[in-house]
Design a protein around this motif. Sequence first.
Motif, short mmCIF file in Angstrom:
data_model
loop_
_atom_site.label_atom_id
_atom_site.label_comp_id
_atom_site.label_asym_id
_atom_site.label_seq_id
_atom_site.Cartn_x
_atom_site.Cartn_y
_atom_site.Cartn_z
N ILE A 186 0.86 -1.18 0.00
CA ILE A 186 0.00 0.00 0.00
C ILE A 186 0.90 1.24 0.00
CG2 ILE A 186 -0.19 0.02 2.53
CD1 ILE A 186 -3.05 1.14 2.14
N ILE A 191 -4.30 7.75 -0.26
CA ILE A 191 -3.91 6.40 -0.65
C ILE A 191 -3.81 6.38 -2.18
CG2 ILE A 191 -4.51 3.96 -0.66
CD1 ILE A 191 -3.88 5.02 2.11
N ASN A 223 -3.44 0.38 -3.32
CA ASN A 223 -3.73 -0.48 -2.18
C ASN A 223 -4.02 -1.91 -2.61
OD1 ASN A 223 -4.48 -1.62 0.26
ND2 ASN A 223 -6.51 -0.69 0.30
N TYR A 250 -4.49 -3.71 2.26
CA TYR A 250 -5.61 -3.54 3.20
C TYR A 250 -6.91 -3.48 2.39
CZ TYR A 250 -1.95 -2.28 6.56
OH TYR A 250 -0.84 -2.29 7.37
N PHE A 282 -4.36 0.51 9.38
CA PHE A 282 -3.37 1.05 8.43
C PHE A 282 -2.63 2.24 9.02
CE2 PHE A 282 -2.71 4.62 5.48
CZ PHE A 282 -1.59 4.13 4.83
N GLN A 320 -9.14 8.03 0.30
CA GLN A 320 -8.84 6.60 0.19
C GLN A 320 -8.95 6.08 -1.23
OE1 GLN A 320 -11.24 4.53 3.19
NE2 GLN A 320 -11.35 6.45 4.30
N ASP A 339 -11.36 -0.54 -4.26
CA ASP A 339 -10.40 -1.60 -4.49
C ASP A 339 -10.52 -2.15 -5.90
OD1 ASP A 339 -9.58 -1.41 -1.85
OD2 ASP A 339 -11.10 -2.82 -1.16
#
Length: 351
Positions: free
Chosen positions: A230, A261, A264, A267, A280, A346, A350
Amino acid sequence: LVIFIYSFIGSKGDLIENLNIPIGIGYDLKGEEYDIYILTLEDEQSDVKAKLRNGSALNIAETREKRSTKSSKKFIVGLEKIYILSEKQSEKGLKTIIDVWINNPQVNDRGLIAVCSGKSKDILMYTKNQSTNAAEYLEGIIKNLNQFNFFSKQFTVTDLMVRADAEGRNPALPYIDITKDGLATTGLALFKGDKMMGKTNLEEAKYINLLKYDKLKGILTIQKNMKEYISFYTKSRKKVKCYKKDGKYNFVINLNLEGDITNNQLYLGLNKDKEKLKKFTKDMEKEVKDDCNYYIDKIQNEYKFDVLGLGKYAAAKYGRKKGIDWNKEVVNSNIEVNVKVKVKNQGRGDY
């Protein structure tokens, strides 16, 4: 109007065809002599080209005389973009060079400075994989270092003049080398006063910058393997506290890291699970703190001088000009690092 213009320009004005305009200056040593190279822009039949000229002598002033015997045009200083110091010259000391800069009001005190591996001549003559001359190319590299690796903007002639003899401060300059991909910054040159005492790679430079300067940008990563990691692009803020206990100086460096971020694969579900986000931040705080402590230990046991410039905080609190060797005091002091991480963004989710 003619009288007015002549009053301000006078004999200083000249046609560009009659001038050598330095854009880069390199400082080398040849035995016990200064070997100074000037990269100039010269107009030849309406075609401006960069040329390298040099002068060698036992002192800097005489290098100008030697150089003038090989030049058909007048030098005009004040437009130089970059000063390249060879590693050999930097290790011997920059006192005489800084003295020249201070005493010559025409020197461009906003010009950028870097230390190079080998000879500055080779750096200034390098043109492979570049669309412009080496001076302009390196100026662009150093100006944009502050976007990553926590490099500061404090690499000008003025910055070096102020720090080289200031109590409790030691300069650090970008270290330039010729790599397989061309000219590149490969680390930091570390100075004790006006003398270079060591050099780092980029990873070490990142953490020294983080501990030494304030308001920086860089990427921090926690990585288990090539697939699980990450990355965190952050802006740093630094505050230093100093106190004295049992005759020993103590420093507390508080680092606040706030950013986004950028990647990643470690996490998963971070943007949905607050506990994972909390884990994190704690893991990143520990990672950065451990790395900082590692390099602080290296500074105190290997370099053995005040690389981080912590002496200026002690001098400001307990008084200056008391004959205290801050390099010695900081090396023997207790240095504590506290890290606080805050994630602003963030990402979109994902993959």
